[in-house]
Design an enzyme around this catalytic site. Structure first.
Site, PDB file in Angstrom:
ATOM      1  N   ASN A  28      -8.027 -88.287 -66.625  1.00  0.00           N
ATOM      2  CA  ASN A  28      -7.716 -88.463 -65.201  1.00  0.00           C
ATOM      3  C   ASN A  28      -9.019 -88.242 -64.432  1.00  0.00           C
ATOM      4  O   ASN A  28      -9.443 -87.104 -64.238  1.00  0.00           O
ATOM      5  CB  ASN A  28      -6.650 -87.426 -64.795  1.00  0.00           C
ATOM      6  N   TRP A  29      -9.635 -89.354 -64.029  1.00  0.00           N
ATOM      7  CA  TRP A  29     -10.946 -89.236 -63.371  1.00  0.00           C
ATOM      8  C   TRP A  29     -10.834 -88.689 -61.950  1.00  0.00           C
ATOM      9  O   TRP A  29     -11.842 -88.346 -61.352  1.00  0.00           O
ATOM     10  CB  TRP A  29     -11.633 -90.599 -63.336  1.00  0.00           C
ATOM     11  N   LYS A  30      -9.633 -88.673 -61.396  1.00  0.00           N
ATOM     12  CA  LYS A  30      -9.442 -88.263 -59.992  1.00  0.00           C
ATOM     13  C   LYS A  30     -10.369 -89.093 -59.096  1.00  0.00           C
ATOM     14  O   LYS A  30     -10.569 -90.272 -59.374  1.00  0.00           O
ATOM     15  CB  LYS A  30      -9.642 -86.749 -59.846  1.00  0.00           C
ATOM     16  N   HIS A 117       1.290 -85.959 -60.058  1.00  0.00           N
ATOM     17  CA  HIS A 117       0.222 -84.972 -60.260  1.00  0.00           C
ATOM     18  C   HIS A 117       0.317 -83.913 -59.162  1.00  0.00           C
ATOM     19  O   HIS A 117       0.648 -84.211 -58.015  1.00  0.00           O
ATOM     20  CB  HIS A 117      -1.152 -85.656 -60.229  1.00  0.00           C
ATOM     21  N   GLU A 119      -1.821 -82.505 -57.441  1.00  0.00           N
ATOM     22  CA  GLU A 119      -2.645 -82.747 -56.243  1.00  0.00           C
ATOM     23  C   GLU A 119      -1.949 -83.720 -55.289  1.00  0.00           C
ATOM     24  O   GLU A 119      -2.074 -83.615 -54.076  1.00  0.00           O
ATOM     25  CB  GLU A 119      -4.030 -83.257 -56.675  1.00  0.00           C
ATOM     26  N   GLU A 190       1.317 -79.552 -66.750  1.00  0.00           N
ATOM     27  CA  GLU A 190       0.048 -79.093 -66.191  1.00  0.00           C
ATOM     28  C   GLU A 190       0.296 -77.895 -65.273  1.00  0.00           C
ATOM     29  O   GLU A 190       0.607 -78.074 -64.088  1.00  0.00           O
ATOM     30  CB  GLU A 190      -0.599 -80.214 -65.367  1.00  0.00           C
ATOM     31  N   GLY A 257      -8.903 -83.703 -67.034  1.00  0.00           N
ATOM     32  CA  GLY A 257      -9.606 -83.983 -65.782  1.00  0.00           C
ATOM     33  C   GLY A 257     -11.110 -83.911 -65.973  1.00  0.00           C
ATOM     34  O   GLY A 257     -11.745 -84.839 -66.465  1.00  0.00           O
ATOM     35  N   GLY A 258     -11.700 -82.778 -65.615  1.00  0.00           N
ATOM     36  CA  GLY A 258     -13.157 -82.616 -65.629  1.00  0.00           C
ATOM     37  C   GLY A 258     -13.831 -83.050 -66.925  1.00  0.00           C
ATOM     38  O   GLY A 258     -14.870 -83.721 -66.902  1.00  0.00           O
TER      39      GLY A 258
HETATM   40  P1  PGA Z   1      -8.690 -80.396 -65.461  1.00  0.00           P
HETATM   41  O1  PGA Z   1      -7.628 -81.356 -64.731  1.00  0.00           O
HETATM   42  O2  PGA Z   1      -8.760 -80.850 -66.896  1.00  0.00           O
HETATM   43  O3  PGA Z   1      -9.983 -80.636 -64.726  1.00  0.00           O
HETATM   44  O4  PGA Z   1      -8.194 -79.014 -65.322  1.00  0.00           O
HETATM   45  C1  PGA Z   1      -6.476 -81.794 -65.379  1.00  0.00           C
HETATM   46  C2  PGA Z   1      -5.658 -82.645 -64.448  1.00  0.00           C
HETATM   47  O5  PGA Z   1      -5.616 -82.332 -63.245  1.00  0.00           O
HETATM   48  O6  PGA Z   1      -5.046 -83.643 -64.862  1.00  0.00           O
END
Ligand code: PGA
Length: 274
Positions: A28-30, A117, A119, A190, A257-258
């Site tokens: 997930n590149w956000k 998600h 966010e 998550e 994510g990261g």
């Molecule tokens: P993270 O994010 O690996 O940077 O904790 C995961 C996500 O939000 O899908």
């Protein structure tokens, strides 16, 4: 759930497609990376040729603006490498300024979409009910849904995480038939306190929640459904802890994510896929 509708769901349950559910690592590149950086990242990963077996999938969930170039790069990828989006609108078209429909994603060869998600729930006010509409729209268009659930820290601290996650699934997913669940749904657990914080859930915490979600699927649908649906872990999963998390019997991969933003950190996670 009423007895009749439960019976209907069970009767509609086809035999499992196979005895092995999909194992998935999704990035997930956000809201990160430029278009060229994103294309180079995918190129570097597929050129490193991590071997996938037929049950394994790698999904790149890029920003909307990267989908076109990413789908071009993915044309030369071996099977199992898929393109994903991070959101969509539930309506097919119309006056929804700034939004993207499922049909628009299909034109760009998008196979999977992240829904729910934390966010999006937190910053854009997406409720369980609102997400249910997106789920329906994606199912009707044949997409894979990476459905996110997970509790905030305050809920974990009061040991109410099971009820919290159960409600998210009940209100957004459990109206679907067993067949739709098995064909379209991947669940990503998550815990919000683990996302982007560097604090990972322990393997015990991850396994306990995944086993709970699977028991809920069994209770709501059927054992076959619970065995068929992939459940991913997300939240500070990285090259160092992925193998341990993925070794849990109910963890079928990760939503990353990261650590998905660089080939050096994403490749070992792909290799750790169960
Ligand atoms: P993270 O994010 O690996 O940077 O904790 C995961 C996500 O939000 O899908």
């Amino acid at each position: 759930m009423k007895k009749n509708s439960l019976l209907k769901k069970i009767l509609k349950t086809p035999l499992p497609k196979n005895n092995m559910r999909n194992k998935i690592v999704a990035g997930n590149w956000k809201m990160n990376l430029g278009i060229q950086q994103g294309a180079d990242l995918i190129k570097n990963i597929i050129e490193a040729k991590p071997q996938l077996n037929p049950h394994q999938k790698v999904i790149f969930c890029t920003p909307f603006t990267h989908l076109n170039s990413s789908s071009e790069v993915l044309k030369s990828a071996p099977s199992g490498y898929l393109l994903g989006a991070q959101n969509c609108h539930d309506q097919p078209s119309g006056a929804y300024t700034g939004e993207i429909s499922v049909d628009m994603l299909t034109e760009l060869q998008v196979s999977a979409v992240i829904i729910g998600h934390s966010e999006r729930r937190q910053y854009f006010g997406e409720s369980n009910e609102f997400l249910k509409n997106k789920v329906d729209s994606l199912v009707s268009k044949g997409k894979m849904i990476l459905f996110c659930c997970g509790e905030p820290l305050s809920i974990r601290e009061s040991d109410k995480q099971n009820e919290y996650v159960a409600r998210q699934l009940q209100e957004s997913l459990f109206h679907l038939s067993a067949e739709a669940m098995m064909n379209h749904i991947v669940i990503a657990y998550e815990p919000i306190w683990a996302i982007g914080t560097g604090v990972t859930a322990s393997t015990q915490q991850a396994q306990d929640m995944h086993a709970f979600i699977r028991s809920l699927l069994k209770e709501t649908y059927h054992e076959d459904v619970s065995k068929e649906i992939s459940i991913l872990y997300g939240g500070s999963c990285n090259a160092t802890n992925a193998a341990e998390l993925f070794a849990c019997p109910d963890v079928d991969g990760g939503l990353i994510g990261g650590a998905a933003l660089k080939a050096e950190s994403f490749l070992p996670i792909i290799s750790a896929m169960p």
